[in-house]
Scaffold this motif. Structure first.
Motif, PDB file in Angstrom:
ATOM      1  N   ARG B  10      14.357  -2.625  67.305  1.00 25.99           N
ATOM      2  CA  ARG B  10      15.350  -1.832  68.065  1.00 25.99           C
ATOM      3  C   ARG B  10      15.752  -0.550  67.348  1.00 25.99           C
ATOM      4  O   ARG B  10      16.927  -0.231  67.212  1.00 25.99           O
ATOM      5  CB  ARG B  10      16.585  -2.685  68.373  1.00 25.99           C
ATOM      6  CG  ARG B  10      16.243  -3.941  69.143  1.00 25.99           C
ATOM      7  CD  ARG B  10      17.484  -4.758  69.424  1.00 25.99           C
ATOM      8  NE  ARG B  10      18.381  -4.023  70.302  1.00 25.99           N
ATOM      9  CZ  ARG B  10      18.442  -4.202  71.630  1.00 25.99           C
ATOM     10  NH1 ARG B  10      17.671  -5.083  72.208  1.00 25.99           N
ATOM     11  NH2 ARG B  10      19.273  -3.500  72.352  1.00 25.99           N
ATOM     12  N   LEU B  11      14.737   0.152  66.889  1.00 24.20           N
ATOM     13  CA  LEU B  11      14.968   1.387  66.147  1.00 24.20           C
ATOM     14  C   LEU B  11      15.386   2.496  67.111  1.00 24.20           C
ATOM     15  O   LEU B  11      14.727   2.738  68.116  1.00 24.20           O
ATOM     16  CB  LEU B  11      13.668   1.769  65.436  1.00 24.20           C
ATOM     17  CG  LEU B  11      13.772   2.537  64.129  1.00 24.20           C
ATOM     18  CD1 LEU B  11      14.577   1.739  63.114  1.00 24.20           C
ATOM     19  CD2 LEU B  11      12.391   2.801  63.586  1.00 24.20           C
ATOM     20  N   THR B  12      16.495   3.153  66.800  1.00 19.97           N
ATOM     21  CA  THR B  12      16.988   4.237  67.641  1.00 19.97           C
ATOM     22  C   THR B  12      17.303   5.438  66.764  1.00 19.97           C
ATOM     23  O   THR B  12      17.887   5.285  65.695  1.00 19.97           O
ATOM     24  CB  THR B  12      18.270   3.813  68.388  1.00 19.97           C
ATOM     25  OG1 THR B  12      17.973   2.656  69.150  1.00 19.97           O
ATOM     26  CG2 THR B  12      18.771   4.918  69.296  1.00 19.97           C
ATOM     27  N   GLN B  13      16.900   6.612  67.209  1.00 18.63           N
ATOM     28  CA  GLN B  13      17.219   7.823  66.466  1.00 18.63           C
ATOM     29  C   GLN B  13      17.809   8.847  67.418  1.00 18.63           C
ATOM     30  O   GLN B  13      17.198   9.204  68.421  1.00 18.63           O
ATOM     31  CB  GLN B  13      15.969   8.388  65.795  1.00 18.63           C
ATOM     32  CG  GLN B  13      16.224   9.611  64.946  1.00 18.63           C
ATOM     33  CD  GLN B  13      16.945   9.267  63.644  1.00 18.63           C
ATOM     34  OE1 GLN B  13      16.488   8.483  62.842  1.00 18.63           O
ATOM     35  NE2 GLN B  13      18.112   9.867  63.456  1.00 18.63           N
ATOM     36  N   LYS B  14      19.022   9.283  67.104  1.00 14.19           N
ATOM     37  CA  LYS B  14      19.653  10.329  67.911  1.00 14.19           C
ATOM     38  C   LYS B  14      20.033  11.481  66.989  1.00 14.19           C
ATOM     39  O   LYS B  14      20.487  11.239  65.873  1.00 14.19           O
ATOM     40  CB  LYS B  14      20.907   9.779  68.598  1.00 14.19           C
ATOM     41  CG  LYS B  14      20.591   8.746  69.652  1.00 14.19           C
ATOM     42  CD  LYS B  14      21.844   8.129  70.235  1.00 14.19           C
ATOM     43  CE  LYS B  14      21.442   7.136  71.315  1.00 14.19           C
ATOM     44  NZ  LYS B  14      22.528   6.325  71.796  1.00 14.19           N
ATOM     45  N   PHE B  15      19.846  12.679  67.468  1.00 15.53           N
ATOM     46  CA  PHE B  15      20.281  13.849  66.710  1.00 15.53           C
ATOM     47  C   PHE B  15      21.272  14.629  67.548  1.00 15.53           C
ATOM     48  O   PHE B  15      21.154  14.641  68.772  1.00 15.53           O
ATOM     49  CB  PHE B  15      19.087  14.771  66.403  1.00 15.53           C
ATOM     50  CG  PHE B  15      18.107  14.193  65.423  1.00 15.53           C
ATOM     51  CD1 PHE B  15      18.515  13.836  64.150  1.00 15.53           C
ATOM     52  CD2 PHE B  15      16.774  14.015  65.781  1.00 15.53           C
ATOM     53  CE1 PHE B  15      17.611  13.311  63.247  1.00 15.53           C
ATOM     54  CE2 PHE B  15      15.862  13.492  64.875  1.00 15.53           C
ATOM     55  CZ  PHE B  15      16.281  13.133  63.609  1.00 15.53           C
ATOM     56  N   PRO B  16      22.232  15.315  66.919  1.00 14.88           N
ATOM     57  CA  PRO B  16      23.075  16.217  67.708  1.00 14.88           C
ATOM     58  C   PRO B  16      22.204  17.338  68.280  1.00 14.88           C
ATOM     59  O   PRO B  16      21.306  17.835  67.610  1.00 14.88           O
ATOM     60  CB  PRO B  16      24.086  16.754  66.696  1.00 14.88           C
ATOM     61  CG  PRO B  16      23.578  16.385  65.348  1.00 14.88           C
ATOM     62  CD  PRO B  16      22.593  15.283  65.508  1.00 14.88           C
ATOM     63  N   ASP B  17      22.431  17.683  69.542  1.00 15.68           N
ATOM     64  CA  ASP B  17      21.553  18.681  70.170  1.00 15.68           C
ATOM     65  C   ASP B  17      22.050  20.104  69.981  1.00 15.68           C
ATOM     66  O   ASP B  17      21.499  21.054  70.541  1.00 15.68           O
ATOM     67  CB  ASP B  17      21.343  18.375  71.661  1.00 15.68           C
ATOM     68  CG  ASP B  17      22.638  18.463  72.440  1.00 15.68           C
ATOM     69  OD1 ASP B  17      23.672  18.779  71.835  1.00 15.68           O
ATOM     70  OD2 ASP B  17      22.613  18.189  73.655  1.00 15.68           O
ATOM     71  N   GLU B  27      14.659   5.209  71.537  1.00 11.37           N
ATOM     72  CA  GLU B  27      15.667   4.168  71.374  1.00 11.37           C
ATOM     73  C   GLU B  27      15.076   2.785  71.562  1.00 11.37           C
ATOM     74  O   GLU B  27      14.152   2.579  72.328  1.00 11.37           O
ATOM     75  CB  GLU B  27      16.874   4.393  72.299  1.00 11.37           C
ATOM     76  CG  GLU B  27      16.550   4.458  73.763  1.00 11.37           C
ATOM     77  CD  GLU B  27      17.789   4.725  74.618  1.00 11.37           C
ATOM     78  OE1 GLU B  27      18.893   4.782  74.082  1.00 11.37           O
ATOM     79  OE2 GLU B  27      17.620   4.848  75.836  1.00 11.37           O
ATOM     80  N   ASP B  28      15.617   1.849  70.789  1.00 15.33           N
ATOM     81  CA  ASP B  28      15.242   0.435  70.837  1.00 15.33           C
ATOM     82  C   ASP B  28      13.738   0.208  70.680  1.00 15.33           C
ATOM     83  O   ASP B  28      13.182  -0.721  71.266  1.00 15.33           O
ATOM     84  CB  ASP B  28      15.743  -0.196  72.150  1.00 15.33           C
ATOM     85  CG  ASP B  28      17.267  -0.184  72.214  1.00 15.33           C
ATOM     86  OD1 ASP B  28      17.883  -0.425  71.165  1.00 15.33           O
ATOM     87  OD2 ASP B  28      17.823   0.093  73.290  1.00 15.33           O
ATOM     88  N   ALA B  29      13.097   1.075  69.898  1.00 17.05           N
ATOM     89  CA  ALA B  29      11.655   0.891  69.665  1.00 17.05           C
ATOM     90  C   ALA B  29      11.455  -0.370  68.834  1.00 17.05           C
ATOM     91  O   ALA B  29      12.110  -0.562  67.810  1.00 17.05           O
ATOM     92  CB  ALA B  29      11.081   2.094  68.933  1.00 17.05           C
ATOM     93  N   THR B  63      19.544   5.945  63.460  1.00 19.54           N
ATOM     94  CA  THR B  63      20.890   5.846  64.021  1.00 19.54           C
ATOM     95  C   THR B  63      21.281   4.380  64.162  1.00 19.54           C
ATOM     96  O   THR B  63      22.401   3.987  63.856  1.00 19.54           O
ATOM     97  CB  THR B  63      20.935   6.546  65.399  1.00 19.54           C
ATOM     98  OG1 THR B  63      20.376   7.851  65.254  1.00 19.54           O
ATOM     99  CG2 THR B  63      22.341   6.670  65.917  1.00 19.54           C
ATOM    100  N   SER B  64      20.333   3.590  64.627  1.00 26.01           N
ATOM    101  CA  SER B  64      20.567   2.145  64.630  1.00 26.01           C
ATOM    102  C   SER B  64      19.222   1.444  64.591  1.00 26.01           C
ATOM    103  O   SER B  64      18.175   2.067  64.759  1.00 26.01           O
ATOM    104  CB  SER B  64      21.370   1.724  65.865  1.00 26.01           C
ATOM    105  OG  SER B  64      20.578   1.902  67.019  1.00 26.01           O
ATOM    106  N   GLY B  65      19.254   0.137  64.400  1.00 25.98           N
ATOM    107  CA  GLY B  65      18.018  -0.623  64.311  1.00 25.98           C
ATOM    108  C   GLY B  65      17.647  -0.893  62.868  1.00 25.98           C
ATOM    109  O   GLY B  65      18.192  -0.265  61.961  1.00 25.98           O
TER     110      GLY B  65
END
Lengths: 278, 302
Positions: B10-17, B27-29, B63-65
């Protein structure tokens, strides 16, 4: 024939020609003292026969240089020391102040280069203190330290610290992230990373800062010694000016140039030793 | 089902845009890699391949996971996960040999100097760097030789997982071919688990046991896991004659050319995003392999 000479040979030949021509023009431009027999009676009566103070010709300067350099370390009292002793004092002061500055500037530069917070916190102080002429510190240094010798060293310290500090911080901050990542993936401790990756990577920039600093320190020591007095090449120049011995003044000016060049060349060798090509 | 050797959960990566919002790269890979497996990941630029690699290397935080290796959660870089960077990342002030001993010393701090050097020379020899070449600085080496040094440094450390970030991206086609062969040779002699990013389909088919296909970003996902049903040892000149080669290649080309766009931009909705397992095998009886390129896919959910 000119085609067979290398660029270096041509340049050396041209340098020698310029030197010789320059010296000849200088020699010719100095008006010769009139011999006493050529003077009119009136001129003799008004003191025309006494030797006039004037800029000495190069031949006299060369003679002076030979005399001084053949016995550079004589010591005949406070106002009569050999040129070697005077330069020795100056170099001692420069190196002392310089290495004290390096001991502060390089670790501090590392800190500033590694940490954004430290950079932003130190930056206003550096920006205000850096443009101050080192000689402006002299009265304060004399008052606080109460010792002219130590004050001169302090002035060297304060003038050589800035280029080293700024270049170290710049070099450390500019180390490629890839190399830092190599250190991270090899689990190097922060100390080990600093010595085996960041220091060699930033070394060329740091040495450039040190080279600029030693140049500035050598410029400043002459002025500082003129103020402080006692010993040193700066004091020597001022003392010979007071003696109206312009031959010695010109000779010591040349010596300042030669020593400055040697100091710079030493750092040039160091710079080549730490240089790397990417 | 037992957990794979390397498990990405559940790998998730978010960046500020940059406009106050968030850009979700993926997300959730969720996927796994078995021990000793050679896995390539293919996808367009910007889909987050390098981000996944940096997370696996421990150089970036998701970011999570979580990423688990051998049952333990991965956090921060480690000598257990060796990295070969695209731009070689050799230290330019050290000689070729010193660049490798640098890594070996870090990995085996109690080895004697002679043993470290012998070990480094052994691995440099495996990639064809012997003799005086090892005393040259990286700036005196060609791009191909530099990448060989980088590969030798990574293999010499016996990492549990080897991460290759487009290792041949900057090399010309001929050099690339030679080093691919060398990589196969050195990999064949070890039980090394390899995770590699590439843009080159042929390279991926030649090297990998399995290819992970990523859709375009943002909101990219690892959509398919394609098994390379071509037996080893493989050889670049013979591999193209294998009946599965073009079937697999066409499938990959079609995915990257078309379906990577169609499948992009779907939010996970909180569910695990597992890749669909795909196996193309034309050596099986012909009724299982009709003409339609989509039909021979044998989709198996993990």
């Amino acid at each position: 024939m000119t085609k067979t000479l290398s660029v270096n040979h041509k340049a050396a030949l041209l340098s020698i020609i310029m030197l010789v021509v320059g010296l000849l023009i200088w020699e010719a431009a100095i008006p010769a003292q009139k011999a006493a027999e050529e003077l009119t009676e009136y001129e003799r009566l008004t003191g025309g026969g006494a030797p006039k103070a004037g800029v000495p010709p190069p031949s006299q300067v060369l003679a002076k240089a030979w005399e001084q350099l053949s016995n550079p370390f004589y010591d005949a009292g406070p106002n009569d020391k050999g040129i070697g002793i005077q330069i020795g004092y100056s170099i001692y002061r420069v190196l002392t102040g310089y290495f004290l500055a390096a001991m502060v500037a390089i670790p501090l530069g590392f800190l500033i280069g590694m940490s954004q917070v430290a950079y932003k916190a130190f930056n206003p102080f550096i920006q205000v203190l850096r443009p101050i002429s080192p000689l402006a510190w002299m009265p304060l240094a004399l008052f606080i330290i109460q010792d002219s010798e130590a004050s001169a060293i302090f002035v060297i310290f304060i003038c050589s610290i800035w280029p080293m500090l700024i270049n170290t911080a710049f070099g450390v901050a500019g180390v490629r992230q890839d190399w830092v990542n190599v250190a991270r993936t090899h689990e190097l401790s922060p100390i080990k990373t600093a010595f085996t990756v960041i220091l060699p990577a930033a070394a060329p920039t740091i040495i450039t800062g040190m080279r600029i600093s030693i140049g500035i320190a050598w410029l400043v020591i002459v002025a500082a010694e003129m103020l402080v007095g006692g010993t040193g090449i700066g004091y020597y120049v001022w003392n010979e000016w007071n003696n109206l011995d312009l031959t010695s003044v010109i000779f010591s000016i040349l010596m300042i140039g030669v020593v400055g060049m040697l100091l710079d060349a030493a750092f040039g060798i160091l710079q080549r030793a730490v240089a790397y090509a990417e | 089902m037992s957990k794979p050797f390397l498990s990405i959960e559940r790998l998730t990566q978010k960046f500020p845009d940059g406009q106050g919002g968030e850009l979700t790269v993926f997300e959730d890979a969720t996927f796994g890699i078995e021990k000793g497996e050679f896995v390539c990941i293919l996808g367009h630029s910007g889909c987050g391949k390098s981000t996944i690699m940096n997370i696996l290397a421990g150089l970036a935080e998701p970011t999570s996971g979580v990423v688990k290796m051998d049952g333990f959660e991965v956090s921060g870089p480690s000598l257990d996960r060796g990295v070969v960077f695209q731009n070689y990342s050799l230290l330019p002030w050290l000689s070729t040999l010193k660049n490798v001993t640098f890594g070996v010393r870090a990995r085996f701090p109690d080895w004697s100097k002679a043993k470290v050097e012998e070990h480094a020379r052994e691995y440099l020899a495996m990639v064809g760097l012997e003799g005086d070449v090892v005393h040259r600085k990286p700036s005196q080496l060609s791009g191909g030789m530099r990448q060989r040094v980088s590969i030798a440094r990574a293999f010499a450390n016996h990492p549990k997982l080897l991460l290759l970030d487009e290792p041949f991206g900057a090399l010309d086609a001929l050099t690339r071919g030679t080093i691919q062969d060398e990589l196969l040779k050195i990999w064949g002699g070890t039980e090394q688990t390899v995770f590699m990013i590439t843009h080159d389909i042929d390279e991926a088919i030649l090297l990998a046991d399995r290819i992970l296909l990523m859709t375009n970003g943002p909101l990219a996902r690892v959509a398919e896991s394609v098994e390379i049903t071509i037996p080893r040892p493989r050889n670049r000149t013979e591999i193209v004659d294998h009946p599965n080669y073009y079937a697999i290649r066409n499938h990959l080309v079609q995915f990257l050319g078309q379906r990577s766009k169609e499948l992009a931009g779907q939010p996970s909705g909180g569910a695990d995003q597992r890749p669909t397992a795909v196996s193309i095998d034309k050596t099986e009886p012909p009724e299982k392999a009709p003409e339609d390129p989509a039909a021979p896919l044998r989709a198996v959910n993990e």
